[in-house]
Design a protein around this motif. Sequence first.
Motif, PDB file in Angstrom:
ATOM      1  N   LEU A 112      43.054 105.858  33.811  1.00 62.81           N
ATOM      2  CA  LEU A 112      42.139 104.723  33.893  1.00 62.81           C
ATOM      3  C   LEU A 112      40.782 105.065  33.271  1.00 62.81           C
ATOM      4  O   LEU A 112      40.217 104.269  32.519  1.00 62.81           O
ATOM      5  N   GLU A 113      40.291 106.257  33.549  1.00 59.32           N
ATOM      6  CA  GLU A 113      39.025 106.692  32.955  1.00 59.32           C
ATOM      7  C   GLU A 113      39.122 106.709  31.430  1.00 59.32           C
ATOM      8  O   GLU A 113      38.237 106.206  30.733  1.00 59.32           O
ATOM      9  N   TYR A 114      40.212 107.268  30.920  1.00 59.40           N
ATOM     10  CA  TYR A 114      40.412 107.317  29.472  1.00 59.40           C
ATOM     11  C   TYR A 114      40.447 105.914  28.866  1.00 59.40           C
ATOM     12  O   TYR A 114      39.795 105.652  27.850  1.00 59.40           O
TER      13      TYR A 114
ATOM     14  N   GLY B  25      39.269 110.210  24.439  1.00 64.07           N
ATOM     15  CA  GLY B  25      40.145 111.287  24.895  1.00 64.07           C
ATOM     16  C   GLY B  25      39.389 112.565  25.148  1.00 64.07           C
ATOM     17  O   GLY B  25      39.611 113.254  26.151  1.00 64.07           O
ATOM     18  N   LEU B  26      38.455 112.892  24.261  1.00 65.90           N
ATOM     19  CA  LEU B  26      37.658 114.109  24.437  1.00 65.90           C
ATOM     20  C   LEU B  26      36.742 114.014  25.658  1.00 65.90           C
ATOM     21  O   LEU B  26      36.501 115.013  26.334  1.00 65.90           O
ATOM     22  N   ILE B  27      36.253 112.820  25.947  1.00 64.59           N
ATOM     23  CA  ILE B  27      35.389 112.637  27.121  1.00 64.59           C
ATOM     24  C   ILE B  27      36.204 112.758  28.411  1.00 64.59           C
ATOM     25  O   ILE B  27      35.765 113.381  29.384  1.00 64.59           O
ATOM     26  N   ALA B  28      37.397 112.170  28.433  1.00 65.32           N
ATOM     27  CA  ALA B  28      38.217 112.173  29.649  1.00 65.32           C
ATOM     28  C   ALA B  28      38.984 113.480  29.849  1.00 65.32           C
ATOM     29  O   ALA B  28      39.353 113.806  30.983  1.00 65.32           O
TER      30      ALA B  28
ATOM     31  N   PHE C 130      43.678 124.328  25.660  1.00 67.19           N
ATOM     32  CA  PHE C 130      42.311 124.187  25.156  1.00 67.19           C
ATOM     33  C   PHE C 130      42.257 123.693  23.711  1.00 67.19           C
ATOM     34  O   PHE C 130      41.270 123.082  23.313  1.00 67.19           O
ATOM     35  N   VAL C 131      43.287 123.952  22.928  1.00 68.64           N
ATOM     36  CA  VAL C 131      43.219 123.670  21.490  1.00 68.64           C
ATOM     37  C   VAL C 131      43.970 122.415  21.056  1.00 68.64           C
ATOM     38  O   VAL C 131      43.435 121.598  20.311  1.00 68.64           O
ATOM     39  N   VAL C 132      45.207 122.233  21.504  1.00 67.57           N
ATOM     40  CA  VAL C 132      46.070 121.196  20.930  1.00 67.57           C
ATOM     41  C   VAL C 132      45.509 119.794  21.154  1.00 67.57           C
ATOM     42  O   VAL C 132      45.377 119.014  20.206  1.00 67.57           O
ATOM     43  N   PHE C 133      45.206 119.444  22.394  1.00 70.46           N
ATOM     44  CA  PHE C 133      44.732 118.084  22.666  1.00 70.46           C
ATOM     45  C   PHE C 133      43.432 117.772  21.924  1.00 70.46           C
ATOM     46  O   PHE C 133      43.350 116.755  21.221  1.00 70.46           O
TER      47      PHE C 133
END
Length: 173
Positions: free
Chosen positions: A98-100, A153-156, A7-10
């Motif tokens: 692909l989404e990202y 990245g946050l959206i995907a 939950f935190v690192v990415f």
Amino acid sequence: MLVALIFVVFPFCMLFAAISDLLSMTIANRVSLLLLGTFAVVAPLTGMDWSAYGLHFAGGAVVLAVTFILFALGGMGGGDAKLLAATAVWMGFGTHLLEYLVVSAFLGGVLTLGILSYRGSAIAMFTGRNMFLRNFADKTVGVPYGIALGIGGLIAYPESPLMVWAIEQLAAK
């Protein structure tokens, strides 16, 4: 602890990369290394099978190869290329990747058009010294594409394999 890392690192790395690129036009290598290292340690502990684990790294390798070529041709910054590859490892070699890529490319296009419009406007002369806008106003620098990569990245991320696993773990409790 494992769920907390997921939950935190990415999200932290995506936000840090976006803000860093906004302010300094650089994305530190440690961001990509932290993403890679955390995934390498955490993914097997989630029960991810080795073939899926390998495909995640294969996705990162393919993205790194393509972005390295773009970097060599002058079409992309080195930090952006490394961040894209490290993020691809988290997304895996499939639809999440692909989404990202599509979301980040769209956001990057909007960001680029916005910055080019801003640079050509009179308002850039008055606001160009602002610490948040100075790189947007400077016609001699590129586009801080890390902003688009971070937001993309946050959206995907919510649909990525590790995040889905972490949510399932919380739902099971």
